[in-house]
Design an enzyme around this catalytic site. Structure first.
Site, PDB file in Angstrom:
ATOM      1  N   HIS A 352      83.053  67.547  70.003  1.00  0.00           N
ATOM      2  CA  HIS A 352      81.653  67.412  69.591  1.00  0.00           C
ATOM      3  C   HIS A 352      81.124  68.755  69.105  1.00  0.00           C
ATOM      4  O   HIS A 352      81.747  69.807  69.315  1.00  0.00           O
ATOM      5  CB  HIS A 352      80.796  66.938  70.775  1.00  0.00           C
ATOM      6  N   ASP A 354      77.531  71.078  69.476  1.00  0.00           N
ATOM      7  CA  ASP A 354      76.335  71.169  70.298  1.00  0.00           C
ATOM      8  C   ASP A 354      75.083  71.140  69.426  1.00  0.00           C
ATOM      9  O   ASP A 354      75.120  71.517  68.252  1.00  0.00           O
ATOM     10  CB  ASP A 354      76.346  72.463  71.118  1.00  0.00           C
ATOM     11  N   HIS A 404      84.310  71.455  69.441  1.00  0.00           N
ATOM     12  CA  HIS A 404      85.026  71.781  70.668  1.00  0.00           C
ATOM     13  C   HIS A 404      85.014  70.608  71.638  1.00  0.00           C
ATOM     14  O   HIS A 404      84.250  69.656  71.476  1.00  0.00           O
ATOM     15  CB  HIS A 404      84.411  73.017  71.337  1.00  0.00           C
ATOM     16  N   ARG A 414      84.374  70.460  89.055  1.00  0.00           N
ATOM     17  CA  ARG A 414      84.011  71.659  88.294  1.00  0.00           C
ATOM     18  C   ARG A 414      82.552  71.562  87.875  1.00  0.00           C
ATOM     19  O   ARG A 414      82.108  70.520  87.372  1.00  0.00           O
ATOM     20  CB  ARG A 414      84.910  71.791  87.067  1.00  0.00           C
TER      21      ARG A 414
END
Length: 423
Positions: A352, A354, A404, A414
């Site tokens: 995607h 950002d 990314h 995480r």
């Protein structure tokens, strides 16, 4: 001067006499198609104008609405549309999405609905909607998470249903987190008579949208000069664009004649929407290096019509994957949030861009102690970054150049904090 042939002179004489008779009866030719519209040889001069209960034909040359239309088919029939709905992740407001689909201002007996649901949690919402509306649409087909289809495979399947059906006039693809706030969206898109077209979709108060205004030389995002004016409604109209996502309308004849391949949504290193757009540009004889803004896709922005909101999946309970931390209107970071990755829920994030000019990524816990795996991969540069140490961060461009993905977390949980700078 050479004399006219006898037959031609006869026709001229009859035309003159006919003109005198019309004049004596105060009659005139309907040369602007105010009453009659002949479609033979003039199909490109007419558009369908949708009313509340019926469809009219509009002559675009003279801007008239003829009363009688002469043609070889019933021009007042609504086109048949296959609607593909894709629920690829936990999606808030899904019930409202389905309600807007039902209240869409379009004959439901002309809508075939295909739903791909990739979330077990949403099965009950779909079941409830089907039980209440199973007799509303012409057909209703659901493919659930048990089929284990990828996004690309599911989208190929939906498009293929329209491609194989000769009676399918249009294919409308919609992601479930798109909220259409105008009931006549589908009608207005069809009126444009474009091969592929989509409405502008935005987030309230943000510069995020579902289209790119231009491409860079290597085929990635480049912001066009008028992008902000279009998103902020300072410019309205129809524009050709190289990339769109989340919602678009494609003519059925285009699928059967030009986009005949069955795997348009699968292409290495690209997400499904980017893969479709790249395939379509190439198959319609447009190449990025020849034209930074190829005329394959069209995006419609009209005043006070497509004030649509794209609801982010950054949402709390019942989806505890991401929680909003809020933001300060005085700062440059307009969106700040925490992302949780864990196997069995959201272990990774697909490729995607950002909604930012730059993104800051901060590690909130430790790899090896709290979790295994993780990291970030940048496709354009074929570069992967390991999860940084707790409290450390890295920054990268958001929408500009860096497609990314979040790499899978294989064990443990995480947490990362994200800040979108200058969206």
């Amino acid at each position: 001067m050479e004399a006219l042939p006898r037959r031609q002179a006869k026709y001229i004489k009859e035309d003159v006499e006919e003109g005198r008779r019309r004049e004596s009866l105060n009659m005139s030719l309907d040369h602007k198609s105010q009453i009659f519209q002949n479609l033979n040889g003039a199909i490109d001069e007419v558009l369908l104008k949708f009313g509340t209960e019926r469809v009219r034909v509009r002559n675009t040359v003279y801007d008239t609405l003829p009363v009688v239309v002469h043609g070889n088919a019933n021009t007042k029939e609504y086109p048949t549309v296959m609607v593909g709905v894709f629920i690829e992740q936990p999606t808030p407001f899904l019930s409202q999405f389905f309600q807007r689909l039902v209240t869409l201002d379009y004959p439901k007996h002309k809508l075939n609905v295909f739903v791909h649901n990739n979330e077990v949690y949403h099965e009950r919402h779909i079941q409830k909607f089907w039980e209440e509306n199973k007799d509303v649409f012409k057909s209703f087909k659901v493919v659930g998470p048990e089929e284990n289809l990828s996004q690309g495979e599911a989208r190929n399947m939906g498009m293929g249903l329209c491609r194989k059906d000769p009676g399918c006039d249009y294919y409308l693809s919609m992601d479930a987190d798109v909220m259409l706030t105008h009931r006549q969206t589908l009608k207005i898109l069809i009126e444009q008579k474009q091969k592929i077209i989509g409405p502008l979709v935005t987030r309230h108060g943000k510069l995020w949208s579902n289209f790119w205004g231009a491409l860079s030389l290597d085929g990635y995002y480049a912001r066009s000069e008028d992008y902000i004016d279009i998103v902020q409604s300072k410019r309205v109209g129809v524009w050709n664009i190289p990339y769109m996502a989340h919602i678009y309308l494609i003519k059925g004849e285009v699928l059967r004649n030009e986009l005949k391949e069955r795997k348009h949504f699968v292409l290495e290193k690209l997400d499904p929407d980017m893969a479709l757009c790249k395939h379509a540009r190439e198959l319609t004889n447009h190449r990025e290096k020849d034209s930074p803004n190829p005329e394959t896709f069209y995006m419609l922005r009209v005043p006070k019509v497509f004030n649509s909101f794209y609801y982010s999946t950054l949402y709390k309970s019942p989806f505890p994957t991401v929680c909003d931390l809020g933001c300060s209107p005085q700062g440059y970071a307009l969106m700040n949030f925490v992302v949780k990755y864990t196997p069995g829920r959201q272990s990774y994030l697909r490729p995607h861009h950002d909604s930012s000019t730059f993104t800051i990524n901060v590690a909130l816990n430790s790899k090896g102690t709290d979790f295994q795996g993780g990291g970030c991969r940048f496709h354009r540069y074929n570069c992967s970054l390991d999860s940084p140490r707790k409290g450390w961060s890295f920054m990268h461009p958001g929408r500009l150049t860096h497609l990314h993905e979040g790499l899978p977390t294989t064990n443990g949980t995480r947490y990362i904090a994200i800040s979108f700078i200058d969206p």
